[in-house]
Scaffold this motif. Structure first.
Motif, PDB file in Angstrom:
ATOM      1  N   GLN A  23      40.503  47.871  39.139  1.00 19.81           N
ATOM      2  CA  GLN A  23      40.816  46.744  38.266  1.00 19.81           C
ATOM      3  C   GLN A  23      40.994  47.231  36.832  1.00 19.81           C
ATOM      4  OE1 GLN A  23      38.189  43.522  39.134  1.00 19.81           O
ATOM      5  NE2 GLN A  23      38.604  42.447  37.230  1.00 19.81           N
ATOM      6  N   LEU A  24      40.212  48.246  36.460  1.00 21.73           N
ATOM      7  CA  LEU A  24      40.261  48.799  35.105  1.00 21.73           C
ATOM      8  C   LEU A  24      39.985  50.294  35.226  1.00 21.73           C
ATOM      9  CD1 LEU A  24      40.438  47.659  32.134  1.00 21.73           C
ATOM     10  CD2 LEU A  24      37.947  47.702  32.123  1.00 21.73           C
ATOM     11  N   ALA A  31      34.844  51.987  34.066  1.00 19.71           N
ATOM     12  CA  ALA A  31      35.901  51.559  34.974  1.00 19.71           C
ATOM     13  C   ALA A  31      35.362  50.377  35.783  1.00 19.71           C
ATOM     14  CB  ALA A  31      36.279  52.690  35.911  1.00 19.71           C
ATOM     15  N   ILE A  32      36.280  49.515  36.247  1.00 19.08           N
ATOM     16  CA  ILE A  32      35.869  48.418  37.122  1.00 19.08           C
ATOM     17  C   ILE A  32      36.660  48.554  38.421  1.00 19.08           C
ATOM     18  CG2 ILE A  32      35.741  45.911  37.441  1.00 19.08           C
ATOM     19  CD1 ILE A  32      34.034  46.543  35.154  1.00 19.08           C
ATOM     20  N   VAL A  33      35.933  48.648  39.522  1.00 18.66           N
ATOM     21  CA  VAL A  33      36.592  48.821  40.820  1.00 18.66           C
ATOM     22  C   VAL A  33      36.076  47.804  41.830  1.00 18.66           C
ATOM     23  CG1 VAL A  33      37.060  51.293  40.510  1.00 18.66           C
ATOM     24  CG2 VAL A  33      34.880  50.558  41.509  1.00 18.66           C
ATOM     25  N   LYS A  34      36.901  47.605  42.847  1.00 23.35           N
ATOM     26  CA  LYS A  34      36.561  46.631  43.899  1.00 23.35           C
ATOM     27  C   LYS A  34      36.311  47.393  45.188  1.00 23.35           C
ATOM     28  CE  LYS A  34      38.947  43.031  46.557  1.00 23.35           C
ATOM     29  NZ  LYS A  34      37.745  42.371  47.033  1.00 23.35           N
ATOM     30  N   VAL A  35      35.177  47.155  45.796  1.00 26.26           N
ATOM     31  CA  VAL A  35      34.849  47.810  47.063  1.00 26.26           C
ATOM     32  C   VAL A  35      35.226  46.865  48.205  1.00 26.26           C
ATOM     33  CG1 VAL A  35      32.981  48.813  48.434  1.00 26.26           C
ATOM     34  CG2 VAL A  35      32.955  49.011  45.942  1.00 26.26           C
ATOM     35  N   LEU A  41      29.692  52.552  50.292  1.00 28.23           N
ATOM     36  CA  LEU A  41      30.225  53.516  49.339  1.00 28.23           C
ATOM     37  C   LEU A  41      29.469  54.833  49.490  1.00 28.23           C
ATOM     38  CD1 LEU A  41      32.433  53.103  47.265  1.00 28.23           C
ATOM     39  CD2 LEU A  41      30.669  52.624  45.566  1.00 28.23           C
ATOM     40  N   TRP A  84      37.792  57.095  44.474  1.00 25.72           N
ATOM     41  CA  TRP A  84      37.847  57.269  43.015  1.00 25.72           C
ATOM     42  C   TRP A  84      36.979  58.445  42.595  1.00 25.72           C
ATOM     43  CZ3 TRP A  84      34.754  52.687  44.317  1.00 25.72           C
ATOM     44  CH2 TRP A  84      35.528  51.648  44.801  1.00 25.72           C
ATOM     45  N   HIS A 134      33.797  59.098  44.848  1.00 25.57           N
ATOM     46  CA  HIS A 134      33.430  57.901  45.602  1.00 25.57           C
ATOM     47  C   HIS A 134      34.364  57.765  46.799  1.00 25.57           C
ATOM     48  CE1 HIS A 134      32.101  57.209  41.471  1.00 25.57           C
ATOM     49  NE2 HIS A 134      31.206  56.378  41.943  1.00 25.57           N
TER      50      HIS A 134
ATOM     51  N   VAL B  33      25.634  53.734  49.623  1.00 22.60           N
ATOM     52  CA  VAL B  33      25.128  52.500  49.021  1.00 22.60           C
ATOM     53  C   VAL B  33      25.966  51.307  49.455  1.00 22.60           C
ATOM     54  CG1 VAL B  33      24.137  53.627  46.979  1.00 22.60           C
ATOM     55  CG2 VAL B  33      26.526  52.894  46.948  1.00 22.60           C
ATOM     56  N   LEU B  41      32.308  46.769  40.841  1.00 19.91           N
ATOM     57  CA  LEU B  41      31.472  47.893  40.454  1.00 19.91           C
ATOM     58  C   LEU B  41      31.958  48.414  39.096  1.00 19.91           C
ATOM     59  CD1 LEU B  41      29.139  49.165  41.973  1.00 19.91           C
ATOM     60  CD2 LEU B  41      30.734  50.875  42.860  1.00 19.91           C
ATOM     61  N   ILE B  43      31.614  51.586  36.536  1.00 19.63           N
ATOM     62  CA  ILE B  43      31.220  52.994  36.645  1.00 19.63           C
ATOM     63  C   ILE B  43      31.496  53.703  35.319  1.00 19.63           C
ATOM     64  CG2 ILE B  43      31.582  55.153  37.917  1.00 19.63           C
ATOM     65  CD1 ILE B  43      32.722  53.487  40.227  1.00 19.63           C
TER      66      ILE B  43
END
Lengths: 325, 325
Positions: A23-24, A31-35, A41, A84, A134, B33, B41, B43
């Motif tokens: 996302q970012l 950083a912003i991520v979507k799992v 993870l 990532w 990740h 996790v 998330l 990071i």
């Protein structure tokens, strides 16, 4: 010397395809991520320090490859799909030529495995590289160092021992004069992480580890975590013709290299009798050389043998805090 | 010298409460996790290098605090709730006394913020610390450097300038002789990350950043990302009595310190007129000192003033690749 901000802009931003789950990316405090749903993870961190893990004048492209490949290998050993990574790069000075070669190789390998650089830090200091990677694993499948059972077969991918030989040649400066030198040097720096093989192992293997400390030491990690023992037939250890040539066709020495060579980034894993056939078929699909080297035994048993003849070799693993280099 | 494996066992394993979302912690190739549903998330990665970010003989407990606090501050600036971290520790030798003090402080701060160490790497080399932290943010709320709008008010938490003064005292060796020395030294090393304040800002602020490069530089990051300008009243900048004492009550100098002091780990953020009341109430609940220092203006406008009187100060931000230390 260029400032930190422009360094990030110039070398790290907009160098890669954007994953939909990011996302970012680079450029904010986090950083912003979507799992995705129904995945866990997998996260791993590895550091490479100039002078400890590579020579200060090593090819920057090879250093980048080794740093990312060793981290991808950790994901591979858990059967994870890369997603990532964060890169912490400490540099004595802003050497744009070094950075340019480093980044080209880094983003090439990252792109191949569809892993996106989402952030990190650039600092001034003695050269070192820390990566945190990740990846995704299905929530109902876990591949760890635990789970090896008595009777399971022990396998390794690829050939073993080359990385140690390559390192010796690099340290002695003889990689260019020895007939196998160039090839073994590459094996030391440019391993291919067994990412696809690791994913294929998820449903089939009972335990797995990547070979970073040396086969003997890494098998011990599986045995300790699983509460079992092992019997290994050194005559089965896969060694390359380049390693044999380097060692003057001394097969015993080659087997000892195979058992102690660190930073191989091949996988070692265990498979039940029932899964042996499916395993060999699955790994042939992803073009991964595979060798059965022994079997899991009850706890307390640790046996090295040569086609049944017991061996009393004293092997030391690969431990950065022990070795003198 | 102790080996890497026993180092990990002795200092890092079983030192902390186990979070329920950590399926597999320290001890395998990766941690595994579980990310809750409907969260994203966040990071972030930061490196601290001996000689660049702290003196080689700095108190190891303070180094640990600063390393983790600076990373938690990145999570705070995105309104994220801390969850897990990885620690890459490079040490010239296994100094158990140093490690013991480092780890005690690290785990104390980690425990306070309920962030679990899930893995990392210990390597040999020049002393440095890289942390990667992970936190949760609600999927429908994002707090970034983008989003500041013309007319929004600009706020900062805490006081500013102390970290720079503390660093100067440490470098000159006068922290023990100056009346405010001990306090300013602590402000440099022992900041409190504004984690709760950041979470409170999630619904209320239009943009946020943590002050690591210096207020003037960090405000610029918000302005660039948001495509706006700003007007800042230096007479509003919150400065401590210790800073004023250190600077011989020179208020102009104190204001300039407040604008350029890096590694403050306070938050700078913007809030719309409509959210001003809720904001001040929310942050008083988490005991966070708060000061309005200016207002967002249209793009291209950048004004420093003293109660309306324009100032033409030339300020340089805090950039590890630029500063000479």
């Amino acid at each position: 010397m260029t400032g930190e901000f422009s360094l990030i802009d110039r070398f790290f931003k907009q160098r890669q395809a954007q994953r939909k789950d990011v996302q970012l990316g680079i450029g904010d405090d986090c950083a912003i991520v979507k799992v995705p749903e129904q995945v866990r993870l997998a996260i791993s961190t590895d550091t490479m320090v100039s002078g400890t893990h590579f020579l200060p004048d090593a090819n920057p492209a090879w250093v980048a490859h080794k740093a990312l490949a060793s981290n991808l290998s950790d994901l591979a050993s858990m059967g994870a799909t890369p997603a990532w990574c964060s890169l912490a790069l400490t540099l004595p000075e802003t050497d744009t030529e070094w950075l340019s070669q480093f980044c080209d190789a880094f983003f090439e390998l990252a792109s191949y495995y569809n892993i996106q650089l989402i952030g990190g830090d650039t600092t001034r200091g003695p050269l070192s590289i820390t990566l945190t990677v990740h990846g995704f694993v299905p929530e109902d499948q876990v591949l760890t160092r635990q789970g090896a059972k008595v009777g399971d077969w022990i396998y390794v991918t690829g050939t073993l021992g080359d990385s140690k030989a390559g390192l010796e040649l690099i340290l002695s400066g003889e990689q260019m004069v020895h007939p196998s030198g160039a090839e073994l040097e590459k094996r030391h720096y440019l391993s291919s992480p067994r990412v696809l093989a690791g994913q294929a192992l998820l449903k089939l293997a009972s335990s797995a580890i990547d070979i970073s400390d040396g086969l003997a030491a890494d098998v011990q990690h599986i045995l300790e975590c699983s509460g079992v023992g092992a019997s290994i037939d050194v005559s089965c250890l896969p060694v390359s013709k380049e390693l044999l040539q380097y060692l003057g066709d001394d097969i015993v020495k080659a087997q000892q290299y195979a058992l102690t060579s660190g930073e191989e980034y091949e996988l070692c894993f265990t498979v039940s009798e029932g899964n042996k056939g499916s395993l060999e078929s699955a790994l042939s699909h992803c073009d991964t050389p595979l060798t059965c080297i022994g079997q899991i035994r009850p706890q307390g048993q640790w046996e090295l043998h040569d086609k049944g003849k017991p061996l009393a070799w004293n092997l030391t693993g690969y431990d950065h805090f022990r070795r003198e280099k």
